[in-house]
Design a protein around this motif. Structure first.
Motif, short mmCIF file in Angstrom:
data_model
loop_
_atom_site.label_atom_id
_atom_site.label_comp_id
_atom_site.label_asym_id
_atom_site.label_seq_id
_atom_site.Cartn_x
_atom_site.Cartn_y
_atom_site.Cartn_z
N HIS A 371 0.81 -1.22 0.00
CA HIS A 371 0.00 0.00 0.00
C HIS A 371 0.85 1.27 0.00
O HIS A 371 0.32 2.35 -0.22
CB HIS A 371 -0.94 0.00 1.22
CG HIS A 371 -2.07 -0.97 1.10
ND1 HIS A 371 -3.35 -0.58 0.86
CD2 HIS A 371 -2.10 -2.33 1.17
CE1 HIS A 371 -4.14 -1.66 0.80
NE2 HIS A 371 -3.39 -2.72 0.99
N ASN A 372 2.14 1.11 0.27
CA ASN A 372 3.04 2.27 0.33
C ASN A 372 4.33 1.93 -0.41
O ASN A 372 5.34 1.56 0.20
CB ASN A 372 3.34 2.63 1.79
CG ASN A 372 2.10 3.02 2.56
OD1 ASN A 372 1.68 4.16 2.57
ND2 ASN A 372 1.49 2.05 3.24
N PRO A 373 4.32 2.05 -1.74
CA PRO A 373 5.46 1.59 -2.55
C PRO A 373 6.78 2.28 -2.23
O PRO A 373 7.85 1.74 -2.54
CB PRO A 373 5.02 1.91 -3.98
CG PRO A 373 3.52 1.97 -3.93
CD PRO A 373 3.20 2.52 -2.56
N THR A 374 6.74 3.47 -1.62
CA THR A 374 7.99 4.16 -1.27
C THR A 374 8.51 3.76 0.11
O THR A 374 9.58 4.24 0.53
CB THR A 374 7.81 5.68 -1.31
OG1 THR A 374 6.83 6.07 -0.34
CG2 THR A 374 7.36 6.14 -2.69
N ALA A 375 7.78 2.92 0.81
CA ALA A 375 8.25 2.46 2.13
C ALA A 375 9.53 1.65 1.96
O ALA A 375 9.76 1.01 0.93
CB ALA A 375 7.19 1.62 2.81
N GLU A 376 10.38 1.68 2.98
CA GLU A 376 11.62 0.92 2.96
C GLU A 376 11.55 -0.17 4.02
O GLU A 376 11.31 0.13 5.20
CB GLU A 376 12.81 1.84 3.23
CG GLU A 376 14.16 1.15 3.07
CD GLU A 376 15.33 2.12 3.15
OE1 GLU A 376 16.46 1.67 3.35
OE2 GLU A 376 15.09 3.36 3.03
#
Length: 526
Positions: A371-376
């Motif tokens: 749901h948060n593609p920029t999460a690491e």
């Protein structure tokens, strides 16, 4: 130039001093009795875990119940059952209330003891003597009689599977008075007493007719639980009817069985089952744990049609649909250390789950990334573990990658140390761990009141660059310590149902205040 050593120590002195050793021997913070009870109830299954026996957990829970108010016990039981979908601990807390506050037990009984399995758990615990009595007592008997009276004949019959105690044993204990001829016949039938067979409910008569049938495939399969039919000689047509009648959970658990018995030879039925698996209403009603979907997906055989696997994928997307899209930079820190490779619900002879704590941590991380593609995502054990994940891959695929990483000791501060070394900043950090950090403890094995855990120190350093940042620590095991102290920017929560995703959403959207998780529990209506 001022002494870095001196001023670093002064800054460290402002951090909370540790006051406990965790189960692994590392420095930690002891939860309050209220927080500890909530943690045990939301994650404990009274089974052997990596660090504690079932007996240890039982002793801890009973001891905590003596330290908190009965109202909190009732609210924790409600939360653990209705929000966390737990079984054994809510039943145990109800048993405790039968002694400490029978009136509160009456208030929550039907909401916690909401199916025959929960009723059997409650009676088993009551009769075991662990709460100081072996008899049910007047009020619990009355509550059970009312519980039985409020169920239909069909509900009682289909709920009669299971033993130690069986529903028949419970009926013999409480002596419910039948109000109709069919109920009188059913009660006699269940306890093996003389009864009027002609007055039995239609479902029971259909079941008995099916059992007596000597011409397989000629009598309709009754709509009863799978366990009541499995020992009978069944045709492919019978199995297809069983699958057609099956509940959502029964379907999820028996996909390979269906395949072996020809259920998927019917394209129409295959489509029906795939549709059932991805039905949002049925998924919610089943109170499925997301990790159960992961386990079902991993375990399906090669003979399962692709549409069924797709149905499980769709079910996963629905089960994690309340994960928010979070503004800002997000880091997810799944613990992949050795202790996380133990069964998430503990070990019990004959019923140990194949799903491990690391599978749950990996699933949470993969779901947030989805749901948060920029999460690491930064996995860790004794140190951070490099792992490239593609946000476009399915939750199932990324969870498999994470849970297959090499395991070592536990160092909860490692990912924060890594972020600080690279001068990283961010808005939200989510830990998923059992909190049993020991490699970063300066006096491992002999707690001596270190000033603060290394995780707490590293978090404060991270906060110096990102003052608005928040941290959520999801603890998935029943232990009574944490690595960080609850405060306005730190949230300690427990559990492995999809409720943790709602908690993440509330924190991310600034709907969470101080002591948020406990406030959610304390707001449960009695």
């Amino acid at each position: 130039m001022a002494s870095k050593t001196l001023f670093q120590s002064v800054r460290g002195a402002l951090l909370p001093q540790t006051n406990a050793a965790n189960e692994a021997g590392g420095a930690a913070y002891r939860r309050s009795p209220q927080q500890a009870l909530a943690q045990y109830a939301s994650t404990g299954c009274l089974n052997q875990t990596f660090y504690a026996t079932a007996e240890d957990q039982l002793s801890q829970v009973l001891g905590l119940c003596h330290q908190v108010e009965p109202e909190l016990i009732a609210r924790v039981a409600l939360y653990a059952r209705t929000k966390g979908a737990m079984k054994d601990l809510p039943a145990l807390l109800c048993a405790v209330l039968s002694v400490k506050s029978p009136g509160l037990l009456a208030e929550i009984f039907d909401r916690v003891i909401d199916n025959p399995k929960m009723l059997r758990n409650f009676v088993q615990i009551m009769r075991s003597g662990v709460i100081g009595r072996k008899s049910l007592g007047t009020l619990p008997k009355r509550l059970i009689v009312q519980w039985i009276a409020s169920r239909t004949d069909a509900q009682l019959f289909t709920g009669s599977i299971g033993n130690d105690p069986s529903l028949a044993d419970i009926i013999k204990m409480v002596h419910p008075k039948p109000e109709t001829p069919s109920r009188a016949a059913l009660l006699g039938y269940l306890i093996g007493r003389e009864h009027d067979a002609a007055a039995l409910p239609p479902l029971v008569r259909q079941y008995e007719k099916f059992k007596r049938n000597t011409n397989p495939g000629k009598v309709a399969v009754p709509d009863v639980p799978f366990q009541m039919l499995a020992s009978l000689p069944l045709t492919e047509k019978d199995w297809q009817q069983i699958a057609r009648n099956g509940s959502w959970q029964m379907t999820r658990m028996n996909l390979n069985t269906f395949s072996r018995h020809g259920v998927f030879n019917s394209p129409e039925l295959t489509n029906l089952i795939a549709t059932r698996l991805s039905d949002p209403h049925l998924i919610k009603q089943a109170k499925v744990f997301p990790y159960q979907l992961l386990a079902a997906y991993r375990n399906i055989s090669d003979s399962i049609p692709p549409s069924i696997a797709d149905g499980l994928q769709s079910a996963m997307e629905i089960a994690i649909s309340n994960i928010p899209r979070i503004d800002g930079k997000v880091y997810v820190l799944p613990d992949v250390s050795g202790s996380m490779h133990s069964p998430v619900t503990g070990e019990r002879a004959g019923s140990t789950t194949q799903v491990r704590c690391v599978d749950v941590a990996a699933l949470v991380a993969a779901a947030i990334l989805r749901h948060n593609p920029t999460a690491e995502v930064i996995p860790f054990e004794s140190d951070v573990v490099k792992c490239h994940l593609n946000p476009r891959d399915s939750v199932m695929t990324n969870a498999q990658k994470l849970s297959s990483l090499p395991a070592g000791g536990t160092n909860c501060s490692a990912p924060l140390t890594y972020l600080n070394a690279s001068r990283a900043s961010g808005d939200l950090i989510v830990y998923v761990s059992d909190n049993e950090s020991w490699l970063d403890s300066p006096h491992y094995g002999r707690f001596n009141g270190a000033r603060a855990t290394e995780t707490m120190k590293q978090w404060n350093q991270f906060k110096s660059r990102s003052p608005q940042a928040k941290m959520i620590c999801i603890d998935i095991q029943p232990y009574a310590t944490t690595q960080v102290v609850e405060r306005a920017d730190i949230f300690n929560v427990g559990g492995f149902s999809d409720q943790v995703f709602q908690l993440i959403a509330d924190v991310a959207s600034n709907r969470a205040g101080d002591n948020y998780w406990m406030n959610q529990i304390e707001q449960m209506t009695l």
